[in-house]
Design a protein around this motif. Structure first.
Motif, PDB file in Angstrom:
ATOM      1  N   ASP A 172       0.812  -1.165   0.043  1.00  0.00           N
ATOM      2  CA  ASP A 172      -0.128   0.209  -0.095  1.00  0.00           C
ATOM      3  C   ASP A 172       0.792   1.166   0.032  1.00  0.00           C
ATOM      4  O   ASP A 172       0.284   2.282  -0.606  1.00  0.00           O
ATOM      5  CB  ASP A 172      -0.796  -0.080   1.140  1.00  0.00           C
ATOM      6  CG  ASP A 172      -2.109   1.091   0.956  1.00  0.00           C
ATOM      7  OD1 ASP A 172      -2.589   1.323  -0.212  1.00  0.00           O
ATOM      8  OD2 ASP A 172      -2.774   1.277   1.795  1.00  0.00           O
ATOM      9  N   CYS A 173       2.002   1.202   0.772  1.00  0.00           N
ATOM     10  CA  CYS A 173       2.722   2.476   0.370  1.00  0.00           C
ATOM     11  C   CYS A 173       3.191   2.885  -1.046  1.00  0.00           C
ATOM     12  O   CYS A 173       3.200   3.914  -1.279  1.00  0.00           O
ATOM     13  CB  CYS A 173       4.252   2.123   1.109  1.00  0.00           C
ATOM     14  SG  CYS A 173       5.407   0.839   0.412  1.00  0.00           S
ATOM     15  N   LEU A 174       3.122   2.001  -1.964  1.00  0.00           N
ATOM     16  CA  LEU A 174       3.155   2.374  -3.407  1.00  0.00           C
ATOM     17  C   LEU A 174       1.871   3.048  -3.831  1.00  0.00           C
ATOM     18  O   LEU A 174       1.942   3.746  -4.517  1.00  0.00           O
ATOM     19  CB  LEU A 174       3.799   0.998  -4.221  1.00  0.00           C
ATOM     20  CG  LEU A 174       3.921   1.421  -5.778  1.00  0.00           C
ATOM     21  CD1 LEU A 174       5.050   2.284  -6.052  1.00  0.00           C
ATOM     22  CD2 LEU A 174       4.544  -0.010  -6.142  1.00  0.00           C
ATOM     23  N   PHE A 175       0.856   2.344  -3.496  1.00  0.00           N
ATOM     24  CA  PHE A 175      -0.431   2.937  -4.001  1.00  0.00           C
ATOM     25  C   PHE A 175      -0.644   4.294  -3.301  1.00  0.00           C
ATOM     26  O   PHE A 175      -1.115   5.245  -4.075  1.00  0.00           O
ATOM     27  CB  PHE A 175      -1.438   2.023  -3.550  1.00  0.00           C
ATOM     28  CG  PHE A 175      -1.465   0.776  -4.348  1.00  0.00           C
ATOM     29  CD1 PHE A 175      -2.324   0.695  -5.775  1.00  0.00           C
ATOM     30  CD2 PHE A 175      -0.982  -0.317  -4.117  1.00  0.00           C
ATOM     31  CE1 PHE A 175      -2.317  -0.266  -6.663  1.00  0.00           C
ATOM     32  CE2 PHE A 175      -0.828  -1.561  -5.081  1.00  0.00           C
ATOM     33  CZ  PHE A 175      -1.634  -1.540  -6.243  1.00  0.00           C
ATOM     34  N   THR A 176       0.185   4.391  -2.159  1.00  0.00           N
ATOM     35  CA  THR A 176      -0.565   5.660  -1.525  1.00  0.00           C
ATOM     36  C   THR A 176       0.722   6.734  -2.135  1.00  0.00           C
ATOM     37  O   THR A 176       0.048   7.993  -2.309  1.00  0.00           O
ATOM     38  CB  THR A 176       0.257   5.526  -0.069  1.00  0.00           C
ATOM     39  OG1 THR A 176      -0.675   4.850   0.627  1.00  0.00           O
ATOM     40  CG2 THR A 176       0.158   7.009   0.658  1.00  0.00           C
ATOM     41  N   ALA A 177       1.644   6.160  -2.914  1.00  0.00           N
ATOM     42  CA  ALA A 177       2.494   7.286  -3.529  1.00  0.00           C
ATOM     43  C   ALA A 177       1.978   7.790  -4.600  1.00  0.00           C
ATOM     44  O   ALA A 177       2.282   8.962  -5.264  1.00  0.00           O
ATOM     45  CB  ALA A 177       3.772   6.714  -4.037  1.00  0.00           C
ATOM     46  N   PRO A 191      -4.026   0.986  11.760  1.00  0.00           N
ATOM     47  CA  PRO A 191      -4.893  -0.037  12.106  1.00  0.00           C
ATOM     48  C   PRO A 191      -4.799  -1.011  10.993  1.00  0.00           C
ATOM     49  O   PRO A 191      -4.767  -0.825   9.735  1.00  0.00           O
ATOM     50  CB  PRO A 191      -6.211   0.372  12.437  1.00  0.00           C
ATOM     51  CG  PRO A 191      -6.311   1.879  11.898  1.00  0.00           C
ATOM     52  CD  PRO A 191      -4.756   2.099  11.285  1.00  0.00           C
ATOM     53  N   ARG A 192      -5.069  -2.306  11.118  1.00  0.00           N
ATOM     54  CA  ARG A 192      -5.029  -3.399  10.314  1.00  0.00           C
ATOM     55  C   ARG A 192      -6.392  -3.150   9.559  1.00  0.00           C
ATOM     56  O   ARG A 192      -7.403  -2.830  10.117  1.00  0.00           O
ATOM     57  CB  ARG A 192      -4.977  -4.917  11.080  1.00  0.00           C
ATOM     58  CG  ARG A 192      -3.784  -5.169  11.534  1.00  0.00           C
ATOM     59  CD  ARG A 192      -3.827  -6.557  12.041  1.00  0.00           C
ATOM     60  NE  ARG A 192      -2.411  -7.005  12.553  1.00  0.00           N
ATOM     61  CZ  ARG A 192      -2.205  -7.945  13.517  1.00  0.00           C
ATOM     62  NH1 ARG A 192      -3.204  -8.750  14.048  1.00  0.00           N
ATOM     63  NH2 ARG A 192      -1.176  -8.396  13.958  1.00  0.00           N
ATOM     64  N   GLY A 193      -6.248  -3.350   8.314  1.00  0.00           N
ATOM     65  CA  GLY A 193      -7.659  -3.586   7.225  1.00  0.00           C
ATOM     66  C   GLY A 193      -7.817  -2.242   6.664  1.00  0.00           C
ATOM     67  O   GLY A 193      -8.749  -2.171   5.888  1.00  0.00           O
ATOM     68  N   VAL A 194      -7.080  -1.245   7.112  1.00  0.00           N
ATOM     69  CA  VAL A 194      -7.206   0.163   6.551  1.00  0.00           C
ATOM     70  C   VAL A 194      -6.247   0.422   5.318  1.00  0.00           C
ATOM     71  O   VAL A 194      -5.171   0.172   5.543  1.00  0.00           O
ATOM     72  CB  VAL A 194      -7.104   1.186   7.505  1.00  0.00           C
ATOM     73  CG1 VAL A 194      -7.354   2.538   6.824  1.00  0.00           C
ATOM     74  CG2 VAL A 194      -8.163   1.100   8.518  1.00  0.00           C
ATOM     75  N   THR A 195      -6.655   0.428   4.197  1.00  0.00           N
ATOM     76  CA  THR A 195      -5.998   0.896   3.086  1.00  0.00           C
ATOM     77  C   THR A 195      -6.344   2.349   2.303  1.00  0.00           C
ATOM     78  O   THR A 195      -7.142   2.565   2.856  1.00  0.00           O
ATOM     79  CB  THR A 195      -6.114  -0.359   1.746  1.00  0.00           C
ATOM     80  OG1 THR A 195      -7.384   0.123   1.324  1.00  0.00           O
ATOM     81  CG2 THR A 195      -6.295  -1.588   2.398  1.00  0.00           C
TER      82      THR A 195
END
Lengths: 422, 422, 422, 422
Positions: free
Chosen positions: B250-255, B387-391
């Motif tokens: 998700d760090c890449l998608f956040t980028a 939190p787990r499960g949050v994207t």
């Protein structure tokens, strides 16, 4: 190729037979878009066994040569584990009263048969009595032995074909001839069947003085790698042996100074970083391992210890921390990059679920090792601070031997470099 | 083969020419016992360039099709970097007044030309205006674009050959015909030379509303990945953009929610663990990178940060810690192994030469990021507890798109599985 | 590989599909000990056909270029026979009113369509009107044409990509781009469908004066190869054409001076000895062939005529006997080995079941040929005695052209020989 | 590959070394456009010789086994010619007093050493004394022997590894072990050096009654193949032996009934048509050969005799004319195609520069053969008319043996055909 369900099944069957027959890993590559494609049932192809007459001829020749020798000996290496013949090798050696040594890479083999294993052959880097035993043998049976520099670079004898019998890779080479299709799991039963006390067997070996370092004093002296061996031997004397997983570098050479016990290490390709993950593999198999690892390797893969808490593993890790790539330094002392930074590994342990202690003296090491042994359910990291430039005696002998060898090779290459290569 | 000095030199020369011509890595394997063997001087073979007439014919056809279109557009991917034609692409787009988007894997390209880059094409997972732009194009020029699922899995248009021109791998495909030996570094100059304002160019794109998240409130709310994007955008607004190195997940998608800036990430094979080592590489090249990494990847390679002290590197690392392999969880939520242990990464930083802070709220994040930016000479680790499960929203859209696609594929496979494969 | 019945069947099916798709011979090698092993039923795999859109794009481009040209022309070669599209080619040429010529290797194609075939293109060695037609064409469609020296060594034009369209080997190359997977049996129907009278078609070709030699005088003059052509043309004028099988050498060049008729010859690899066995193959297929063969080739395989009696075959064999390897002599006149012995071939005929006549004059040739034509049920061998050193005009032009070409090549090689080859 | 002058030279050198080392033909393929390209000087690479210790070990073992045997024997085949060790083999056999036989394919070897050669081993098709000699041997040394059906199909003994030593293909196999890199030209000198009278040598062989047919009566009886052998033996008795070149078929089996003399024939692959061209090769090497050939082969290549006049060659050709492919008929008597036409070969001879005679009786054969021998400077063709269906005794025995063998194989295959092949 996975062209169709029948071809795929036949191919997989052949590959699996090779895995079993050769006791080596195999690859089956499944293209990513074929993972869900069905294949036919994969038959179990029977292993190919040697011709009975050929086996008899070969075993008779081996026995004949051993029986005729006055100083016979056996060297064993990793293939006796792969082919599952350790017990048969021990039985054969006992019946013939023949001395057995392991190679460097075979260290830890036959740990269950201390009566037949005399030690590990390291050539000039090892114990003189072992070196003499192999150098002077007039019939030498190499069972599953890989002829590599790692095993033989410092050998003081060439493997004279006239007195050497080599069984490896499903082939037996005796003198200048060879027997094909002769795997160890066929050869060993045939040898055991023919085993009997031999003229050259049972001879008293000179008092090898093989006593490993022991009785580490409880004082404030700074530590050396051999002190670690002594501390471990002392521990084993008290609580019995543990299996050892060693990384590459001086920690592996130091392992040669610890009583023979099950040992796993990346001896052949010397890949760094094996120690901690390998030890976790041991732990996952139900053993409590002693892990020996240097700070260079620990920087790479030591953090895997953080996984111990999930599974309740409690390995004991002895970290040889000389803030250095010492194994590189011994061959290239001028390179500043061999000086590593001082990472506080012991301090980190608690943040990833374990207990760490940093020790500087012989007394601290003894105490920390005892505590580690008694501490169950979490991993224990004993970070042993060592001065840069201090190595085990075994490594010291190995390095000087290798340097001499390399110099001879470079001299030879220089002498021939004017000639064409092809 | 290194049979002799002349053959070796000729072979090395050919391999190096391939490396230059194809802008791809090559292998030269030197057997271990040949390292010191001399070879003849290795000539520099000239790159092969396309036939001038062929180049003209190809460039004319590309221009003609773009000029005749009413809704032309350009997509760019990694090969425009490899062939060194980013500036030429920007110049061509400007002169023709054509909109340019990057692929997912091409994110970060043309960061120096914000006037021509409209955003990144993520199909249904991306911005609707970008999606519309590509879906409705009647002439689409793909420059250096890899046709992979990573780039096009969620595309709402098939790449209709009638309106698609694809330049990749030294070949240009237009409609159903192709031009061989036509690398980008030859094609682009020919296109620039023929560039002129086009009928379908310069059209006003619908207000894309491409504003990335900004203005993160300074409060006690728990954090989400998009909050991190907002915090970074706020920082960049104040201090200017930094180059980003992202690991996978998700760090890449956040980028994708951060303003377009130079970005390095393992987009193609999605190999985990690239982020921190990649960022150190950036640092060694004289940049101060912002590293985005998840806790799964950090367990693998995050410790390399310990090397920063030796070299004085001061990267800023934002660690997305949800004690979870969240990218695996989104596709396989039932697997307990996706729950990772809570390693206290921030606490460890000081033991290996850096400064760490663990943050839980939007206010803490803003403050920690500011301190990190101002702290020079040591690495800063901002451990963001999620939190787990949050994207991120982008990942959420991507996951639902992929799941739908996978279901369609499995349905198709099931329908065909009775038939033979071959 | 024939590993198992299913794999074998799948492999055979793929090979047979290749044979059909590519209209080329294939090999299936069956190990000698596997001949009786059963295999699964071999499925008939469907031929792969081009994408309909790609076919339309390609055919449209071909038609467009032909229609826009002022001097279009078509060259055909052997692949139009292999793919079974001779009739379609004729139909296409008729509808478009385009002139067609064959290559040297394609001689004999379209024998059933004399209205569209203008002759055979031999470059400088052929008829000037044909040479002009091809040299000046501004759109040239090559259907199934092999680009070899045999066909184009003496061409006075290079095949300028800007005006050339080449369909061969399932690929269509136009200018500098190409269409893959575009076999002739798909392309021709698409072309016929789009055919229409073209602006550049239907133009009056300059009076080619293509009349082949005829009206051989009935006198005592010694014979030349062109006299043989005249005698055959005279015979065909009276009795209609016969199919011709020619061996290699001047007999094949002489065939170029005979009216276009079905012709089989080893044009590509110029393997000697094809004539008589090839003619027997024609006879076995129900035709009565005219076989043209030199004495060199007849020494190799001429004796196969002895098999005619068993089967009642009655081919007419014209043996060009100049007691010489004349084709070698023209290029290497100094070599004495080109002088062959005088074997009395005609005298031998009766010993192996045929009738032979040796002729020295034009009158004798006319008479012998007439008798041969009327003699049925046995083979007839007309042994034409020719002086050494006399060739057909076509061969003479060919030889001088090739010599000039070779000289230019050697000059070029000499100029470059100082440079490295690789 | 001929990439550059140095690579080309190195490659050619390696190929030529292989040719010399292995005594086998090699291929060097030169692309047609590279014929005139210069290469570097091609070095003569030294042959690789066996390790001296390995050679000694191997030779000692061979000698030891022969010396310990009570019925030792030697079989020789073509490789002793290729490696140039015929004289050494003869010397070795003499010193050890060991009997030597040739294989079928080795027939003609050691023609200069009639004292050591006892005959040719044909198994059940050969002389019973030879068959017994080999069947009963308790140490059998096979020098250069190809283990093929041609040589051993009718053997009444399997080659029991316990008593067999096979030297072929640079390898020596004894029992179940083998010595690599042990070519005959190294092995034979080592054997000769160790040769001495052996216990099992020098034994009186049973009177083999090996007298070949002789004393052909001068009468009007129709001819059989064995009559030809008798006529030739009679001729050789008068004028001395001539070298023989035989084609395939009964003429080769008949050659086995002629006194041992130099013999060339296509024994391995049984390629038809070798006889006449092979004989011309002998003639070109300065010998006057006797050529034995059937009418089937003569139809293929017999006409090459026409080349004798140019060169003054005067071979004697005995043509076995039974107007039949008799060798095929014996295995497939029902096929009408085995009946050939009656070509009058003798009548043709004069038309191509030789002298031919057709003979039908024993008296005619004797006279014609005498005339042929005395006729010098032209080829002589003695066309021996034989009734269809009559074969030599040797062939008759061979055929019945092969038929029995084939039946056994088909039975075995039928029994196993239900099982999968793989």
């Amino acid at each position: 190729v996975l062209d169709d369900p029948a071809t795929a099944a036949a191919g997989i069957a052949r590959v699996l037979r090779s895995a079993r027959e050769r006791s080596l890993p195999v690859y089956i590559e499944v293209p990513r878009d074929m993972v869900n494609v069905p294949v036919d049932a994969v038959p179990v192809l029977p292993s190919r066994t040697p011709h009975a007459e050929a086996l008899a001829e070969c075993a008779d020749e081996v026995i004949g040569r051993l029986a005729a020798a006055s100083r016979p000996a056996i060297i064993v290496d990793v293939e006796i584990r792969r082919y599952g013949v350790e017990a048969a090798v021990a039985e054969f050696a006992r019946r013939c009263q023949l001395p057995v040594v392991t190679t460097f890479m075979g260290r830890g083999l036959l740990a269950q048969a201390p009566d037949v294993v005399k030690g590990t052959y390291l050539g000039a880097a090892g114990h003189p009595a072992i070196n003499d035993l192999i150098r002077d043998a007039d019939a030498l049976l190499l069972l599953g032995v890989i002829l590599s520099d790692t095993n033989f670079a410092l050998s003081e004898r060439s493997l004279d074909p006239r007195s050497t019998m080599l069984a490896i890779d499903r082939t037996v080479r005796i003198g200048h001839h060879s027997y094909a299709d002769m795997p160890l799991d066929a050869l060993l039963p045939a040898l055991v069947e023919r085993a009997q006390p031999m003229a050259g067997g049972g001879r008293a070996l000179p008092d090898a003085g093989l006593a490993y370092p022991r009785n580490l004093p409880d004082d404030d002296r700074a530590l050396t790698p051999s002190d670690i061996a002594a501390a471990v031997n002392d521990l084993f004397d008290r609580v019995g042996p543990m299996p050892i997983v060693a990384d590459i570098g001086d920690c592996l050479f130091t392992a040669m100074e610890i009583e023979n016990t099950a040992l796993a290490a990346p001896g052949y390709y010397a890949g760094m970083g094996f120690g901690v993950p390998g030890g976790i593999g041991f732990a996952a198999s139900g053993y409590r391992p002693l892990i020996l690892v240097g700070d260079g390797a620990f920087q790479m893969t030591g953090w895997e210890l953080g996984n111990c808490r999930r599974y309740g593993f409690d390995p004991i890790v002895i970290l040889f921390n000389n803030t250095s790539w010492e194994m590189l330094r011994v061959f290239q002392p001028e390179s500043a990059f061999n000086n590593l930074d001082d990472w506080q590994f012991a301090a980190i342990a608690s943040h990833i679920g374990g207990v760490g202690e940093r020790v500087h003296t012989r007394g601290e090491l003894k105490a920390a090792l005892t505590r580690a042994y008694e501490r169950r359910g979490v991993f224990s990291l004993v970070e042993v601070m060592l001065p840069r430039g201090v190595t085990s005696d075994t490594l010291a002998r190995f390095v000087s031997g290798i340097k001499a060898l390399r110099q001879r090779q470079q001299d030879a290459l220089a002498a021939s470099s004017a000639a064409p290569v092809g």
